[in-house]
Design a protein around this motif. Structure first.
Motif, PDB file in Angstrom:
ATOM      1  N   ARG A  97      12.758 -10.990  -5.876  1.00 34.14           N
ATOM      2  CA  ARG A  97      12.809  -9.628  -5.599  1.00 34.14           C
ATOM      3  C   ARG A  97      13.505  -9.423  -4.201  1.00 34.14           C
ATOM      4  NH1 ARG A  97      15.382 -10.983 -10.522  1.00 34.14           N
ATOM      5  NH2 ARG A  97      15.444  -9.282 -11.655  1.00 34.14           N
ATOM      6  N   GLY A  98      14.293  -9.086  -2.977  1.00 31.41           N
ATOM      7  CA  GLY A  98      14.162  -8.051  -1.879  1.00 31.41           C
ATOM      8  C   GLY A  98      14.601  -6.215  -2.899  1.00 31.41           C
ATOM      9  N   ASN A  99      13.617  -6.120  -2.080  1.00 30.07           N
ATOM     10  CA  ASN A  99      13.697  -4.503  -2.345  1.00 30.07           C
ATOM     11  C   ASN A  99      14.995  -3.913  -1.275  1.00 30.07           C
ATOM     12  OD1 ASN A  99      11.389  -3.717  -4.061  1.00 30.07           O
ATOM     13  ND2 ASN A  99      10.110  -4.633  -1.832  1.00 30.07           N
ATOM     14  N   LEU A 100      15.557  -3.166  -1.953  1.00 35.16           N
ATOM     15  CA  LEU A 100      17.267  -2.620  -1.399  1.00 35.16           C
ATOM     16  C   LEU A 100      17.345  -1.282  -1.268  1.00 35.16           C
ATOM     17  CD1 LEU A 100      19.799  -4.872  -3.691  1.00 35.16           C
ATOM     18  CD2 LEU A 100      18.387  -5.682  -1.341  1.00 35.16           C
ATOM     19  N   VAL A 101      17.991  -0.798  -0.512  1.00 39.59           N
ATOM     20  CA  VAL A 101      18.648   0.012  -0.497  1.00 39.59           C
ATOM     21  C   VAL A 101      18.017   1.264  -1.796  1.00 39.59           C
ATOM     22  CG1 VAL A 101      19.813   2.439   0.921  1.00 39.59           C
ATOM     23  CG2 VAL A 101      19.629  -0.267   1.648  1.00 39.59           C
TER      24      VAL A 101
ATOM     25  N   ARG B 194       0.382  -0.888   0.218  1.00 36.44           N
ATOM     26  CA  ARG B 194       0.402  -0.117   0.440  1.00 36.44           C
ATOM     27  C   ARG B 194       1.008   0.948  -0.377  1.00 36.44           C
ATOM     28  NH1 ARG B 194      -3.846   0.016   4.644  1.00 36.44           N
ATOM     29  NH2 ARG B 194      -4.751   1.826   2.921  1.00 36.44           N
ATOM     30  N   SER B 195       1.689   1.171   0.450  1.00 31.68           N
ATOM     31  CA  SER B 195       2.844   1.988  -0.209  1.00 31.68           C
ATOM     32  C   SER B 195       4.288   2.097   0.153  1.00 31.68           C
ATOM     33  CB  SER B 195       3.077   2.873   1.229  1.00 31.68           C
ATOM     34  OG  SER B 195       3.552   2.219   2.900  1.00 31.68           O
ATOM     35  N   CYS B 196       5.872   3.408  -0.708  1.00 32.22           N
ATOM     36  CA  CYS B 196       6.627   3.056  -0.667  1.00 32.22           C
ATOM     37  C   CYS B 196       7.410   2.264   0.574  1.00 32.22           C
ATOM     38  CB  CYS B 196       7.203   3.882  -1.278  1.00 32.22           C
ATOM     39  SG  CYS B 196       6.718   4.598  -2.550  1.00 32.22           S
ATOM     40  N   GLN B 197       7.398   2.761   1.815  1.00 29.96           N
ATOM     41  CA  GLN B 197       7.400   2.558   2.369  1.00 29.96           C
ATOM     42  C   GLN B 197       7.649   0.854   2.912  1.00 29.96           C
ATOM     43  OE1 GLN B 197       9.479   5.298   5.937  1.00 29.96           O
ATOM     44  NE2 GLN B 197       7.913   5.074   6.476  1.00 29.96           N
ATOM     45  N   ARG B 198       5.932   0.507   2.615  1.00 25.58           N
ATOM     46  CA  ARG B 198       5.998  -0.700   2.909  1.00 25.58           C
ATOM     47  C   ARG B 198       6.663  -1.866   2.785  1.00 25.58           C
ATOM     48  NH1 ARG B 198       0.779  -2.294   4.805  1.00 25.58           N
ATOM     49  NH2 ARG B 198       2.134  -4.863   5.609  1.00 25.58           N
ATOM     50  N   CYS B 199       7.489  -1.380   1.185  1.00 26.00           N
ATOM     51  CA  CYS B 199       8.428  -1.945   0.688  1.00 26.00           C
ATOM     52  C   CYS B 199      10.157  -2.159   1.424  1.00 26.00           C
ATOM     53  CB  CYS B 199       8.472  -2.377  -0.216  1.00 26.00           C
ATOM     54  SG  CYS B 199       7.249  -2.845  -1.086  1.00 26.00           S
TER      55      CYS B 199
ATOM     56  N   ASP C 255       1.550 -14.827   7.028  1.00 30.63           N
ATOM     57  CA  ASP C 255       3.041 -13.639   6.435  1.00 30.63           C
ATOM     58  C   ASP C 255       2.348 -13.563   4.966  1.00 30.63           C
ATOM     59  OD1 ASP C 255       4.720 -11.656   6.972  1.00 30.63           O
ATOM     60  OD2 ASP C 255       6.131 -12.498   7.320  1.00 30.63           O
ATOM     61  N   ASP C 256       3.083 -12.632   4.560  1.00 33.83           N
ATOM     62  CA  ASP C 256       3.169 -11.905   3.371  1.00 33.83           C
ATOM     63  C   ASP C 256       4.298 -11.947   3.318  1.00 33.83           C
ATOM     64  OD1 ASP C 256       2.818  -9.505   4.185  1.00 33.83           O
ATOM     65  OD2 ASP C 256       1.073  -9.359   4.541  1.00 33.83           O
ATOM     66  N   ALA C 257       4.175 -11.517   1.929  1.00 38.12           N
ATOM     67  CA  ALA C 257       6.139 -10.973   1.110  1.00 38.12           C
ATOM     68  C   ALA C 257       5.996  -9.836   0.875  1.00 38.12           C
ATOM     69  CB  ALA C 257       6.102 -12.104   0.046  1.00 38.12           C
ATOM     70  N   VAL C 258       5.441  -8.820   2.073  1.00 41.05           N
ATOM     71  CA  VAL C 258       5.252  -7.332   0.900  1.00 41.05           C
ATOM     72  C   VAL C 258       6.639  -6.668   0.686  1.00 41.05           C
ATOM     73  CG1 VAL C 258       5.183  -4.859   2.411  1.00 41.05           C
ATOM     74  CG2 VAL C 258       3.616  -7.056   2.723  1.00 41.05           C
ATOM     75  N   SER C 259       7.946  -6.863   1.707  1.00 45.13           N
ATOM     76  CA  SER C 259       9.327  -6.536   1.140  1.00 45.13           C
ATOM     77  C   SER C 259       9.933  -7.185   0.093  1.00 45.13           C
ATOM     78  CB  SER C 259      10.117  -5.889   2.165  1.00 45.13           C
ATOM     79  OG  SER C 259      10.084  -7.022   2.918  1.00 45.13           O
ATOM     80  N   MET C 260       9.056  -8.711  -1.273  1.00 45.29           N
ATOM     81  CA  MET C 260       9.979  -9.380  -1.702  1.00 45.29           C
ATOM     82  C   MET C 260       8.537  -9.671  -2.349  1.00 45.29           C
ATOM     83  SD  MET C 260      12.070 -12.881  -0.010  1.00 45.29           S
ATOM     84  CE  MET C 260      13.282 -13.621  -1.711  1.00 45.29           C
ATOM     85  N   PHE C 261       9.353  -9.731  -3.794  1.00 48.17           N
ATOM     86  CA  PHE C 261       8.279 -10.081  -4.808  1.00 48.17           C
ATOM     87  C   PHE C 261       9.034 -11.336  -5.501  1.00 48.17           C
ATOM     88  CE2 PHE C 261      10.339  -6.715  -6.128  1.00 48.17           C
ATOM     89  CZ  PHE C 261      10.083  -6.577  -7.153  1.00 48.17           C
TER      90      PHE C 261
END
Length: 222
Positions: free
Chosen positions: A167-171, A49-54, A71-77
């Protein structure tokens, strides 16, 4: 390098732009129709729902602690693709006009969340295999090797030649001088591989960064 505070080398106008952008980065979007007109339009399918969630606090993502529904994979897809199916698709890949061929039904990215009344595309499932690794000092460490599958397809079976890539959301880096980026790299070999790693840094920026006063353009590295 990666915080929700603006850099000290920004002008007054750039600081305003940063604060506006950071507000969008943190905003929680909602589906239409809603009473919040400035933040509606979410969905019907989405990953967060937001950039910061990832990118939690502008930082790195992480694998889910457990598989859905625990659990869900919010910051990974998962990226989805298929091998080229015809000469035109092979030519597009060869000419770099396309990076991948999206899966015909589900597109190029698995979206595992949906607004109320709709169904998520599917669920990412991770299984881990423990792999013992002998270290140089004789100690044995245990590493986890992940295996990714997709379950609960909602809109029919995927292409039989489906390819997946986690894909893991990086810095995300915001206007960081290159010399500062390089100073945070632990190994010189990593610094040497920057051009191959996809950093969008021009020769002019490199020269100015070496003199200590040139910010990079807003650059993300995945």
């Amino acid at each position: 390098m990666c915080s929700a505070t603006d850099s000290t080398n920004l002008s007054v106008g750039a600081k305003t732009d940063f604060k506006v952008g950071n507000g969008f980065f943190q905003r929680l979007w909602v589906s239409s129709l809603s009473s919040t007109k400035s933040a509606d339009g979410l969905g019907p399918l989405f990953n967060a729902r937001s950039c910061q969630r990832c990118h939690l606090k502008d930082g790195r993502g992480h694998p889910p602690a457990a598989n859905w529904p625990d659990d869900d994979a919010v910051s990974m897809f998962l990226r989805l693709s298929i091998p080229p199916q015809n000469e035109e698709q092979r030519r597009r890949l060869a000419e770099h006009r396309a990076l991948t061929i999206p899966e015909p039904t589900y597109g190029g990215q698995l979206q595992d969340l949906a607004i109320q009344g709709d169904r998520a595309e599917a669920r990412m499932h991770i299984e881990y295999e423990e792999k013992p690794v002998l270290l140089a000092d004789g100690e044995t460490a245990s590493l986890r090797k992940p295996a990714y599958t997709v379950t609960n397809w909602s809109y029919g079976p995927p292409h039989p030649e489906l390819l997946t890539s986690p894909r893991g959301n990086l810095v995300t880096f915001w206007s960081a001088p290159e010399r500062r980026v390089l100073s945070h790299l632990r190994w010189k070999t990593a610094a040497a591989s920057l051009p191959e790693a996809g950093w969008r840094i021009s020769a002019h920026q490199r020269q100015r960064a070496a003199r200590g006063h040139a910010p990079l353009d807003h650059t993300s590295h995945y």
